[in-house]
Structures are given as structure tokens and as C-alpha cells.
Design a protein around this motif. Sequence first.
Motif: not given
Length: 98
Positions: A95-97, A92-93
Motif C-alpha cells: 500500500k505504501s508503494s 503495508k509495503k
Amino acid sequence: MTKKANRYKLRLELLELLKAEENTYKPIELEFGNHDNIFKIVERLKAKNQFKSEQDSVEFAIGLKLFSEVMLKNKDNELFKEFRPHFGELMKKIKSSE
């Protein structure tokens, strides 16, 4: 029939050993599948400059995709039970960046 994964070939060859000993290891060549386009992931990570070098980005992307695909194929394996939630957070981290 639709294909289920992109197909890749990887070759690992020992170039030099840290300690002086005879290199008797034969290169490892394997073909594997992955649902993602690993080349696109490598390019995105290189463009982000999150690591000390582009080489680090490439190594991270390839290692992560090899590891995650094995974990997906073996999702009931006890080895991954405690790690799976942490891996989900890492993904998630990442992909969120993007």
C-alpha cells in the motif's frame, strides 16, 4: 440492505500437464466475495511494473486477494497465527508503494 462484498466468479481449467498423464480433472468454478475491487488492484499492480510481466501482476493480485480474504474469515485459525504479522507488513509495503 447493503452488500458486504463485491462478487466474483473464477474458473480454473487445466490446459496441459507437465508430465504425460491423462487429464481427468474437471474445471473448478467458484464464486466468492471480496471487500476490494480486485480489478482496480490488478490495474494498479500492472501499472507499477513491479514484476517481470503483467501476467505476474495479475496472478499476484488475484492470489493475494483470495488468500487474504480466507485469512480474514478464519482469523482465529492457528495456521495463520505466526504468519499474520508478516502478512500485515507485506500489505503495508504494498500500500505504501501506491
